[in-house]
Each structure stands twice: as C-alpha cells, then as structure tokens.
Design a protein around this motif. Structure first.
Motif, PDB file in Angstrom:
ATOM      1  N   ARG A  59       0.810  -1.220   0.000  1.00 28.28           N
ATOM      2  CA  ARG A  59       0.000   0.000   0.000  1.00 28.28           C
ATOM      3  C   ARG A  59       0.843   1.269   0.000  1.00 28.28           C
ATOM      4  NH1 ARG A  59      -2.255  -0.954   6.108  1.00 28.28           N
ATOM      5  NH2 ARG A  59      -0.693   0.263   7.255  1.00 28.28           N
ATOM      6  N   ASP A  60       2.111   1.202   0.479  1.00 31.02           N
ATOM      7  CA  ASP A  60       2.974   2.378   0.509  1.00 31.02           C
ATOM      8  C   ASP A  60       3.417   2.804  -0.888  1.00 31.02           C
ATOM      9  OD1 ASP A  60       2.819   2.369   3.276  1.00 31.02           O
ATOM     10  OD2 ASP A  60       4.629   1.132   3.505  1.00 31.02           O
ATOM     11  N   LEU A  61       3.245   1.918  -1.873  1.00 31.98           N
ATOM     12  CA  LEU A  61       3.722   2.215  -3.217  1.00 31.98           C
ATOM     13  C   LEU A  61       2.994   3.404  -3.835  1.00 31.98           C
ATOM     14  CD1 LEU A  61       5.667   1.212  -5.431  1.00 31.98           C
ATOM     15  CD2 LEU A  61       3.824  -0.241  -6.269  1.00 31.98           C
ATOM     16  N   TRP A  62       1.729   3.585  -3.495  1.00 35.03           N
ATOM     17  CA  TRP A  62       0.969   4.704  -4.067  1.00 35.03           C
ATOM     18  C   TRP A  62       1.588   6.044  -3.681  1.00 35.03           C
ATOM     19  CZ3 TRP A  62      -2.583   4.043  -7.732  1.00 35.03           C
ATOM     20  CH2 TRP A  62      -3.142   2.777  -7.882  1.00 35.03           C
ATOM     21  N   ALA A  63       1.943   6.192  -2.427  1.00 30.20           N
ATOM     22  CA  ALA A  63       2.547   7.450  -1.988  1.00 30.20           C
ATOM     23  C   ALA A  63       3.954   7.616  -2.546  1.00 30.20           C
ATOM     24  CB  ALA A  63       2.574   7.508  -0.457  1.00 30.20           C
ATOM     25  N   TYR A  64       4.612   6.491  -2.815  1.00 28.53           N
ATOM     26  CA  TYR A  64       5.995   6.551  -3.273  1.00 28.53           C
ATOM     27  C   TYR A  64       6.115   6.814  -4.777  1.00 28.53           C
ATOM     28  CZ  TYR A  64      10.972   5.305  -3.382  1.00 28.53           C
ATOM     29  OH  TYR A  64      12.327   5.336  -3.516  1.00 28.53           O
ATOM     30  N   THR A  65       5.049   6.578  -5.531  1.00 33.63           N
ATOM     31  CA  THR A  65       5.136   6.656  -6.992  1.00 33.63           C
ATOM     32  C   THR A  65       5.660   7.994  -7.503  1.00 33.63           C
ATOM     33  OG1 THR A  65       3.431   4.969  -7.306  1.00 33.63           O
ATOM     34  CG2 THR A  65       3.805   6.494  -9.128  1.00 33.63           C
ATOM     35  N   PRO A  66       5.192   9.156  -7.005  1.00 36.77           N
ATOM     36  CA  PRO A  66       5.773  10.421  -7.494  1.00 36.77           C
ATOM     37  C   PRO A  66       7.277  10.515  -7.252  1.00 36.77           C
ATOM     38  CG  PRO A  66       3.721  10.834  -6.324  1.00 36.77           C
ATOM     39  CD  PRO A  66       4.070   9.401  -6.076  1.00 36.77           C
ATOM     40  N   THR A  67       7.736   9.976  -6.120  1.00 37.87           N
ATOM     41  CA  THR A  67       9.176   9.963  -5.840  1.00 37.87           C
ATOM     42  C   THR A  67       9.908   9.107  -6.863  1.00 37.87           C
ATOM     43  OG1 THR A  67       8.747  10.242  -3.486  1.00 37.87           O
ATOM     44  CG2 THR A  67      10.913   9.413  -4.101  1.00 37.87           C
ATOM     45  N   ALA A  68       9.345   7.947  -7.181  1.00 30.17           N
ATOM     46  CA  ALA A  68       9.976   7.044  -8.144  1.00 30.17           C
ATOM     47  C   ALA A  68      10.109   7.695  -9.518  1.00 30.17           C
ATOM     48  CB  ALA A  68       9.173   5.752  -8.250  1.00 30.17           C
ATOM     49  N   ASP A  73      17.334  10.216  -7.181  1.00 32.73           N
ATOM     50  CA  ASP A  73      17.989   9.436  -6.131  1.00 32.73           C
ATOM     51  C   ASP A  73      17.074   8.380  -5.521  1.00 32.73           C
ATOM     52  OD1 ASP A  73      20.396  10.701  -6.368  1.00 32.73           O
ATOM     53  OD2 ASP A  73      20.088  12.092  -4.711  1.00 32.73           O
ATOM     54  N   ALA A  74      15.845   8.273  -6.003  1.00 34.71           N
ATOM     55  CA  ALA A  74      14.902   7.327  -5.399  1.00 34.71           C
ATOM     56  C   ALA A  74      15.389   5.895  -5.575  1.00 34.71           C
ATOM     57  CB  ALA A  74      13.533   7.486  -6.034  1.00 34.71           C
ATOM     58  N   ALA A  75      15.197   5.093  -4.513  1.00 34.96           N
ATOM     59  CA  ALA A  75      15.632   3.697  -4.577  1.00 34.96           C
ATOM     60  C   ALA A  75      14.835   2.919  -5.621  1.00 34.96           C
ATOM     61  CB  ALA A  75      15.484   3.054  -3.207  1.00 34.96           C
ATOM     62  N   LEU A  76      13.520   3.180  -5.718  1.00 32.03           N
ATOM     63  CA  LEU A  76      12.697   2.656  -6.800  1.00 32.03           C
ATOM     64  C   LEU A  76      12.591   3.747  -7.844  1.00 32.03           C
ATOM     65  CD1 LEU A  76      10.737   0.663  -8.145  1.00 32.03           C
ATOM     66  CD2 LEU A  76       8.923   1.601  -6.699  1.00 32.03           C
ATOM     67  N   HIS A  77      13.142   3.500  -9.024  1.00 34.96           N
ATOM     68  CA  HIS A  77      13.288   4.576 -10.003  1.00 34.96           C
ATOM     69  C   HIS A  77      12.701   4.165 -11.346  1.00 34.96           C
ATOM     70  CE1 HIS A  77      14.888   8.070 -11.974  1.00 34.96           C
ATOM     71  NE2 HIS A  77      15.601   7.346 -12.809  1.00 34.96           N
ATOM     72  N   VAL A  78      11.890   5.048 -11.916  1.00 40.25           N
ATOM     73  CA  VAL A  78      11.352   4.869 -13.259  1.00 40.25           C
ATOM     74  C   VAL A  78      11.833   6.045 -14.103  1.00 40.25           C
ATOM     75  CG1 VAL A  78       9.286   4.627 -14.674  1.00 40.25           C
ATOM     76  CG2 VAL A  78       9.308   3.719 -12.340  1.00 40.25           C
TER      77      VAL A  78
END
Length: 409
Positions: A59-68, A73-78
């Motif tokens: 569930r944390d992925l939704w909040a993290y998506t803009p960072t990605a 420097d994001a650990a999950l990067h697109v």
C-alpha cells in the motif's frame, strides 16, 4: 533410457533445475548466452532470507510513486519518460499495491519460502562444494517512524506461517561498529542465511558438470518450438532436440516464452551493487537499511552494498548515477567505510511480475517449461523452484508449492 533436458539459462534458477533433474536421472545440457551467473545471480546481496521474501507491491507504493518518477535518487526509479511497456507494467503492478493483494500473494509465496532453505541443504549434502551461513540480519533505521512499514511486513510474514525472530538491539554498535550516529533504532532478525552468490552459482555449475551435465556458455538461443519434440534453435543455425526444455532466462524470458503462451508481463527490475573496504573492523553480519532500500553483506573480505529497483530495459547500459545515489544513502548510515574506492560495480536485471509471483511450470508447447519471474527472490527460491519443477517434468504432478505459479495464468 535417460530423458534429455536442455535448460536455457545458467543462473541460480536454471542450474538448480538442472541439478535436481540430474537427481532423477535426466541427461542435462545447460545453455547460456553469456556465462555462468552472468546475470542477476552474480552481484546481488546473496540473502537466503525467507522472512524477507515478500510481495514487492504494498500500500505504501501509491505514496511513493511520485518519488519514483521525479527523484533521481529514489531507490525505486522509473526513468522519465517511461516506455509504453514500462507504463503498462507499472499500472498492472499498482493494481496489487493494497493490503488484500499483499496478503493473497504472501499466502501463495509462503509454502515455497518454507521449503527454501531445505533445498539448499539438499544440494550441499548432494555434493555442491559451497556454503550457506546462518547469521542474524541487522536491520537499521534512523527513527521509529521509518521502521513502521518494515515491522508490518515482518508481522505479515509471521501471520502467514513463517517463524521470524525479531527483536530490538540495545547496543547495536557492538554488532556493527560502523553504524553512524544517524542510526537510532536497530533490530536483529533471526532464522536467515546468506551466501556469496557468484561463487555459489559457479560451484553449482561445477557440480552439474561433475555429474555428467554439459554447461555451454557463449551460446545464444534464437527460438524454442515444439509440436511433439522440443527443438532449440541457436544463433549459429544449429538445432538441438530434447525430451524437455526449461526456459530460465530471467528478465529476458519474454523473448522466448511469449510465443509459447506465457503472457504474464516480466519487467526488468535492475539492481546495482558494489563492494567497499571497511578498514580495521570487518562487518560480520548482513545489514539491511529498509528506508534506503540497501541490502549489505560480507563478501570476500569486503562489504557488498546492493540496492535500487530501476524499471528499464534489461540491456540498458550501466548508470553511474544509480551507484552515486546508493553511496549518498549508505554514507548517512555507516562510518569508516571507503566509499571513494569502490570495487565490483555491477548492474543486473531481475525478472519482476505484476502480481509478485514466479512463473514455474509448463507452457502450451509440449515438453517446454518455464522457471522464472522470481523478482528479487530468485537466489533464495531458485533451488526450491528447481526441485518442484523437476518433479513436475518427471511425474506430471504439480506440487502445491508451485500450484499458484502457473506460467499460463
């Protein structure tokens, strides 16, 4: 008369499958385009950690998506702009980023997690000249707020039937003197192991050879087909026939498997690693930094730091900025490590599926099977997958441990 089986892919998953096929009497040939452990089996953290073998989407992925998307420097990067294929995969992946899907996927992974370490022991007892090391894993955070998501994941693994001892450490620098003053909360996680991945996989390849198997490297497979008897077509024009073929080509799986009915997306989740010197005091235990998404392991007298998840083509060039980002994150959490003189810088492509489940089983083509899609967990789940797939090939019976990993789902 022995069945003849060709395994395409000489990483942990492919070689484990070959070894277990030999156990039941198959004559085995392993083929790889590059070499033994040439892909994601070489530079990973080498963790045999069933307690951390969990769904990637939560569930944390939704909040993290803009960072990605927007933080380099994001650990999950697109990378921007993402390719249409990455966008399609990302939307499918996000559908599973909720508690209900997490629990559903975790329930399906747990039987194999429970089998994972025993499969390693079976290979070691059967003559693979390598080792696994039991060790507590040190899990470090800056503060309690950072720890919430990780604790929830471990509790989820326990809820689904795994035993994962997990306790706070009062004096963590007695275990890892290099932890910096930024580290304010440390846990110790038990019932896990680690290996040196490249040496282990090479030892596995040598064991397959000693038992009469042929391991051929520098050989590119162009096509696999089957009407009654599988045929492997090589780039040289040579055509090899066998009773069975297993595709274990990691992030490159779609190139051969899509025409065989395997429609599940497999996206390269590229990970990076490097090793550093730790000065007078070696690090004796694996260290996990969940907030920084860095997995660190003792490796041949140095300290391997592995991490990131970069959704990109599996053949994209090495990106130095990803390592630079990892160094910045690691330097916040460790003191006394020589980050300016790095060795063994590496990138490898891990095969990620949208639902977080591997692809292990039969394709629509007679005698052709798939073993892949393990995401970050191919190292720990490779032997158990290979054992179950060898049983399926030999008997036609799909064991419960891989029943939910159907490649044709």
């Amino acid at each position: 008369m022995q069945d003849k089986t060709i395994v395409v892919g000489a990483g942990m998953v492919g070689l484990s499958t070959a070894w277990y096929l030999q156990e039941i009497g198959h004559e085995v040939t392993v083929i790889d385009r590059d070499g033994v452990a040439a892909g994601s089996s070489w530079g990973n953290a080498g963790w045999l950690s069933p307690g951390k073998t969990i769904p990637l989407a939560n569930r944390d992925l939704w909040a993290y998506t803009p960072t990605a998307l927007f933080d380099r420097d994001a650990a999950l990067h697109v990378p921007i702009p993402p390719s249409p294929r990455v966008v399609d995969f990302g939307l499918r992946f996000l559908r599973h980023a909720n508690d209900k899907s997490w629990d559903k996927t975790m329930a399906k992974l747990t039987p194999m997690n429970l089998d994972a370490l025993a499969a390693f022991d079976e290979m070691l007892d059967g003559g693979v000249d390598a080792w696994t090391k039991k060790s507590p894993f040190i899990v470090a955070f800056k503060n309690e707020r950072e720890a919430g998501g990780f604790i929830r994941e471990v509790e989820g693994a326990v809820r689904h039937g795994q035993e994962v001892p997990f306790e706070e450490v009062d004096n963590p620098r007695e275990l890892v003197p290099h932890l910096s003053d930024n580290v304010g909360l440390v846990f110790r996680m038990g019932n896990q192991r680690y290996i040196e991945p490249g040496p282990f996989v090479n030892a596995l390849a040598e064991a397959v050879r000693r038992r009469g198997g042929d391991v051929r490297t520098g050989v590119e497979v162009r096509d696999v087909s089957s009407t009654r008897t599988p045929v492997v077509s090589l780039a040289t024009g040579e055509r090899l026939q066998a009773d069975n073929v297993v595709l274990a080509t990691g992030a490159w799986l779609p190139a051969l498997a899509r025409t065989l009915g395997v429609r599940t997306r497999v996206q390269a989740g590229r990970g990076y690693s490097f090793t550093v010197d730790t000065g007078e005091h070696p690090v004796d235990y694996p260290v996990y930094l969940p907030a920084q998404r860095l997995a660190c392991t003792p490796y041949q007298g140095r300290f391997r730091i592995a991490g990131t998840m970069e959704f990109k083509s599996p053949d994209a060039p090495f990106a130095p900025q990803r390592v630079a980002s990892m160094v910045r994150h690691a330097a916040e959490m460790f003191d006394g490590m020589d980050f300016d003189h790095r060795h063994d810088e590496w990138v490898g492509s891990r095969p990620v599926t949208p639902d977080g489940l591997p692809l292990v089983g039969a394709t629509r083509a007679p005698g052709v099977y798939v073993a892949g899609g393990h995401g970050m967990w191919g190292m720990v789940l490779g032997p158990a997958s290979g054992r179950a797939l060898a049983h399926l090939i030999s008997t036609g019976e799909t064991l419960d441990v891989i029943r939910d990993f159907d490649p044709l789902r």
